[in-house]
Motif scaffolding. Structure first.
Motif, PDB file in Angstrom:
ATOM      1  N   THR A   1      -0.395   3.357  -8.560  1.00  0.00           N
ATOM      2  CA  THR A   1      -0.009   2.148  -7.844  1.00  0.00           C
ATOM      3  C   THR A   1      -0.289   2.299  -6.357  1.00  0.00           C
ATOM      4  O   THR A   1       0.067   3.304  -5.750  1.00  0.00           O
TER       5      THR A   1
ATOM      6  N   SER B   1       2.062  -1.712  -5.290  1.00  0.00           N
ATOM      7  CA  SER B   1       3.480  -1.337  -5.322  1.00  0.00           C
ATOM      8  C   SER B   1       4.365  -2.305  -4.544  1.00  0.00           C
ATOM      9  O   SER B   1       5.515  -2.543  -4.917  1.00  0.00           O
ATOM     10  N   ASP B   2       3.843  -2.868  -3.457  1.00  0.00           N
ATOM     11  CA  ASP B   2       4.663  -3.739  -2.613  1.00  0.00           C
ATOM     12  C   ASP B   2       4.210  -5.199  -2.704  1.00  0.00           C
ATOM     13  O   ASP B   2       4.306  -5.947  -1.728  1.00  0.00           O
ATOM     14  N   ILE B   3       3.734  -5.593  -3.868  1.00  0.00           N
ATOM     15  CA  ILE B   3       3.342  -6.989  -4.052  1.00  0.00           C
ATOM     16  C   ILE B   3       4.592  -7.870  -3.987  1.00  0.00           C
ATOM     17  O   ILE B   3       5.627  -7.535  -4.579  1.00  0.00           O
ATOM     18  N   PRO B   4       4.567  -8.987  -3.264  1.00  0.00           N
ATOM     19  CA  PRO B   4       5.772  -9.808  -3.142  1.00  0.00           C
ATOM     20  C   PRO B   4       6.013 -10.631  -4.400  1.00  0.00           C
ATOM     21  O   PRO B   4       5.102 -10.865  -5.203  1.00  0.00           O
ATOM     22  N   LYS B   5       7.236 -11.052  -4.580  1.00  0.00           N
ATOM     23  CA  LYS B   5       7.537 -11.998  -5.646  1.00  0.00           C
ATOM     24  C   LYS B   5       6.903 -13.345  -5.293  1.00  0.00           C
ATOM     25  O   LYS B   5       6.760 -13.685  -4.111  1.00  0.00           O
TER      26      LYS B   5
ATOM     27  N   GLU C   1       8.722 -15.494  -2.741  1.00  0.00           N
ATOM     28  CA  GLU C   1       8.633 -15.013  -1.365  1.00  0.00           C
ATOM     29  C   GLU C   1       7.274 -15.364  -0.759  1.00  0.00           C
ATOM     30  O   GLU C   1       7.193 -15.838   0.381  1.00  0.00           O
TER      31      GLU C   1
ATOM     32  N   PRO D   1      -0.034   0.911  -2.354  1.00  0.00           N
ATOM     33  CA  PRO D   1       0.617   0.008  -1.387  1.00  0.00           C
ATOM     34  C   PRO D   1      -0.436  -0.768  -0.609  1.00  0.00           C
ATOM     35  O   PRO D   1      -1.510  -0.253  -0.321  1.00  0.00           O
TER      36      PRO D   1
ATOM     37  N   ASN E   1       2.582  -5.412 -10.474  1.00  0.00           N
ATOM     38  CA  ASN E   1       3.365  -4.351  -9.820  1.00  0.00           C
ATOM     39  C   ASN E   1       2.792  -2.969 -10.083  1.00  0.00           C
ATOM     40  O   ASN E   1       2.994  -2.050  -9.297  1.00  0.00           O
TER      41      ASN E   1
ATOM     42  N   GLN F   1       0.803  -3.293   1.999  1.00  0.00           N
ATOM     43  CA  GLN F   1       1.383  -3.788   3.251  1.00  0.00           C
ATOM     44  C   GLN F   1       1.492  -2.712   4.321  1.00  0.00           C
ATOM     45  O   GLN F   1       1.542  -3.027   5.510  1.00  0.00           O
ATOM     46  N   THR F   2       1.518  -1.433   3.920  1.00  0.00           N
ATOM     47  CA  THR F   2       1.837  -0.365   4.874  1.00  0.00           C
ATOM     48  C   THR F   2       0.666   0.572   5.140  1.00  0.00           C
ATOM     49  O   THR F   2       0.842   1.602   5.796  1.00  0.00           O
TER      50      THR F   2
END
Length: 265
Positions: A30, A251-255, A258, A32, A247, A34-35
């Motif tokens: 998975t 790993s940081d996929i938004p709902k 959101e 990330p 997911n 966003q970071t």
């Protein structure tokens, strides 16, 4: 290696009672989004999608319907009325082979709308089916119905995919809504049987001409081949990502709530 495969199959067999995987397979890493930098995510995602294709070919327990090679399609219809091709054509009972050799060269995801831009290489693809065709290619009128096959060689595909995030039982999924394909090849072989009401000499000479002049034939047939590849990939992507949560890839996929409330503000 054997133990990893056994563990993967056990995870999948436990996690598919809902009709989709609910536990992440060990072969997926998975990533990330966003970071990390775009380059870091793209590298991670490209390796992940390559591993996915490899395991889909060998088979994933619980996802037996998700088959990438051979791929079966009931019908593809193409209408092309401009340039050197004026063609009303359809393919039925289509079988596509060659995706087992997919080499994913780049897998990008847009963090704003989670659309994809994917590049991959296929050394050889074979598309077989029953064609119905009326029109012309270059200066040749082509009318008939019968078996056919096409073999693009060294195919570089650039795929743009539209998605919309959806949520099921706490998991986020990619709802694949459309694809657009650009491609280039280094060769094309093809054969159409039963042209010209089965006049064998004319049929053979026409097929020979089309193969000898594959470059202008490919340029003329590009909308036809691109539409065929788009239909193939759309069906494939929908099958895959309807059954594996997003997911497990990001790993940081938004709902969805959101993401889309953020876009509306």
């Amino acid at each position: 290696m054997l133990w990893n495969v056994i563990c993967t199959l056990l995870f999948l067999s436990i996690g598919t009672s809902t009709g989709y995987i609910t536990q992440k397979p060990s072969f997926l890493k998975t990533c990330p989004i966003q970071t990390v930098s775009e380059e870091e995510f793209t590298k991670c995602s490209t390796e992940d999608i390559q591993r996915l294709f490899q395991h889909l070919y060998t088979g994933i327990e619980g996802l037996e319907d998700v088959v990438v090679d051979p791929l079966k399609i009931n019908r593809i219809k193409v209408l092309q009325g401009a340039g050197p091709v004026s063609l009303n054509a359809s393919l039925s009972k289509v079988t596509v082979t060659g995706f087992r050799h997919t080499k994913v060269t780049e897998s990008k995801v847009n963090p704003k709308d989670f659309s994809w831009e994917t590049k991959f290489f296929l050394p050889k693809v074979r598309i077989e089916g029953v064609y119905t065709m009326q029109g012309r290619i270059l200066i040749i009128p082509l009318n008939g119905r019968g078996k056919c096959w096409l073999e693009p060689v060294n195919m570089n595909i650039h795929m743009y995919t539209r998605t919309r995030l959806i949520e099921r039982d706490g998991f986020v999924f990619y709802n694949v809504t459309g694809t657009r394909v650009e491609y280039d090849i280094s060769g094309l072989r093809l054969r159409f049987d039963n042209l010209f009401d089965g006049v064998k000499a004319l049929e053979d000479s026409t097929n020979a001409y089309l193969n000898e002049n594959w470059r202008p034939v490919n340029e003329g047939l590009k909308p036809v081949i691109a539409k065929t590849v788009e239909d193939i990939l759309l069906r494939m992507m929908k099958k895959i990502f309807d059954n594996i949560p997003a997911n497990f890839f990001v790993s940081d996929i938004p709902k969805p709530s959101e993401l889309y409330s953020r876009k509306n503000n």
